[in-house]
Design an enzyme around this catalytic site. Sequence first.
Site, PDB file in Angstrom:
ATOM      1  N   HIS A 319       1.183  -1.353   0.311  1.00 23.79           N
ATOM      2  CA  HIS A 319      -0.061   0.102   0.006  1.00 23.79           C
ATOM      3  C   HIS A 319       1.116   1.273   0.101  1.00 23.79           C
ATOM      4  CE1 HIS A 319      -3.075   3.148   2.013  1.00 23.79           C
ATOM      5  NE2 HIS A 319      -3.599   2.675   1.178  1.00 23.79           N
ATOM      6  N   CYS A 639      -1.570  -2.756 -15.307  1.00 29.84           N
ATOM      7  CA  CYS A 639      -2.384  -1.872 -14.852  1.00 29.84           C
ATOM      8  C   CYS A 639      -1.046  -1.637 -13.282  1.00 29.84           C
ATOM      9  CB  CYS A 639      -3.194  -0.794 -14.065  1.00 29.84           C
ATOM     10  SG  CYS A 639      -4.162  -3.046 -14.189  1.00 29.84           S
TER      11      CYS A 639
END
Length: 700
Positions: A319, A639
């Site tokens: 993250h 992506c």
Amino acid sequence: MPADLQKAIAAAYDELGKKMKQKDPFVAVRSSATAEDLPDASFAGQQDTYLNVKGADVVVQKVKECYASCFTDRAVYYREKQGFDHMSVALSAAVQMMVFSKASGVMFTVNVATGDDKNILIEGAWGLGEYVVQGTVTPDNYTVSKAEGKIVEKNVNDQDIKLIRKEDGDCVEVRVPKKEVSLQKLTDAQILELATYAKRIEQHYGCYMDMEWGVDERDGKLWILQARPETVWSRRNKEKKTESNTVQGMKVDRNVIVKGLPASPGSACGKVHVILDPSHIDDFKQGEILVTEMTAPDWVPAMKKAKAIVTDSGGMTCHASIVSRELGIPCIVGTKSRGAAATSAIKDGIDVTVDATHGVVYEGLIEEEKPAAANAVVPATVQAETFPPTGTKIYMNLGDPDLAEKYSALPCDGIGLMREEFIWTTYIHEHPLYLLKTGHPEKVVDMLADGIRKVCQAMSPRPVTLRFSDFKSSEYRDLKGGDEFEPYEPSALLGWRGASRYYDPKYIEGFKLECAAVRKVREEFGLKNLHVMIPFCRNTDEARKVTGIMAECGLQRSKDFKVWLMAEIPSNVILADQFNEFVDGYSIGSNDLTMLILGCDRDNDTVSHIYDERNLAVRRAVRHLIEVAHAGGKTVSICGQAPSVYPEFCEFLVKSGIDSISVNPDTVKFTKKLVAQLEQRIMLDAATGRGKVEAEDLQW
Ligand code: PEP
Ligand code: MG
């Protein structure tokens, strides 16, 4: 053609024939264009070139045609696209002797895939280069160190057939004599001679160069046939050198506190704020350096205030890495497995310098803050730069609606990944099922739609792909009211996430709100550039159920509304022929796909040295998906982080025929240029028959 020029060309041709002791020799008439005020422009391949030209009259005619080719449709279109003034381009025609190549090849003064400029790379094969391009033969490759002028590596490959040019100019295939099949194509002395030329040519032009050479079988002489500048790495490495000089110049007398993985490049200095307990996140102040164990989606508002971020754990796709790259904030992750956990080694309140380009935290304030890569992308300067058109579309990963306006000036073709989670953590902060239960479903729809609208408006008319929510249960739990609805899972990354939630009776109502928000943006706000993507879809049954619910909610695939599937689970690749039916195409989620192919938890820094998207198994999966998707008429994009981090992975993707590549904002410009260069190289190599495109990058 003016008569005096015609005469001069004929006389020079005659002179060349005398030197070659041959009447009417075969020559190549090649065009070479430049624009003095545009040192970076590469006009290679835009104008015409003629081979095997013979006779003075024909030479004159071909020179004329070369000049005229300055105004072919293709050349005019290229200059228009680039914004170049047609009249400032100068074109010359070079008349060169045709080499009857005993061996030929290319050489580079930089590794175009990695940017390493310590060595000269030479490739060589018997005969003419066409057979290397077609994959019929594999060239030798030689590496010469620039500093020592020594051969540091040689790979010699057997070659039993070759294409040669005969005296009459025709090309024929012949067998390589038995005793030469396994021979090195160039002697060591020739390799070193070529490397010396390469170095001198590089020095002359002052940038990395890409050259062609040939050995004439008649006298064994080495000829340089062409030299053209390599523009992408020339500029990038120059920028890097200026950067690292300032950082490294200071390094020597400073204490290193911790080291970690360089997750988001750039450097910054400031006061440390260690946060151990998420409940203290609101105390974090603008401009501080955030030091913590690991970030989570609800930390994004605080992360936006940070000058730099340093975490104990995590790998390149965790993250903290992903978000800080998108925000353009320098970030180092995984310090724990590089010696010491940042949260214990770095004391709260002290001044530090974070060099996230190299993954080092130094004690004290070493230098003024340098803007992180993405922040350096100021729209005003973007306008002044020109970017070559690319066949492979270059998209951008962008989820934070507040950044959309700023980044919309970047030369990308749209948004390839807008993570919906960003909108939840920026605007909504509450669990969808909690909002439903407390009677405020409209909050979800309105706020989601508003965030999506911002991005779609900023990017319009370019397409924006929204990825439906992909929170893990542990992350959903952090949203207000989440505790009541979220299970405690031992491995949340492998648990209740993505498509598996959308049809589950426990979450379906939440998913319907997500669909309603999309409909609102497309229909009420009229932003038809919005499309959607389904993450983490484990099997075709899930694909059927989810697309079914979407259709019930008014989100049916059509000519102007695309539904993509994230290809991020091995089953998506293995069963692509069956998934094809449900979607318009795929976007490869290389972060999760690599985790699941290699069995490495992407958030676990202890296995981060094994986690590598360039692994052959991952590359094979990517190629397979592209083949199967294309066979079914579907497109493939990517992506995940890989192409933003590894230029050589980007090269692999372009060569594999991917349709588009979505990268982080800080690498959009670089990727656009890199891909343009790769495409041009591939096209030119195919057209001129020289040996550059490797027949096979995958050792199966
Ligand atoms: C991926 O898995 O590569 C991806 C882009 O999605 P995320 O990182 O959000 O899981
Ligand atoms: Mg993913």
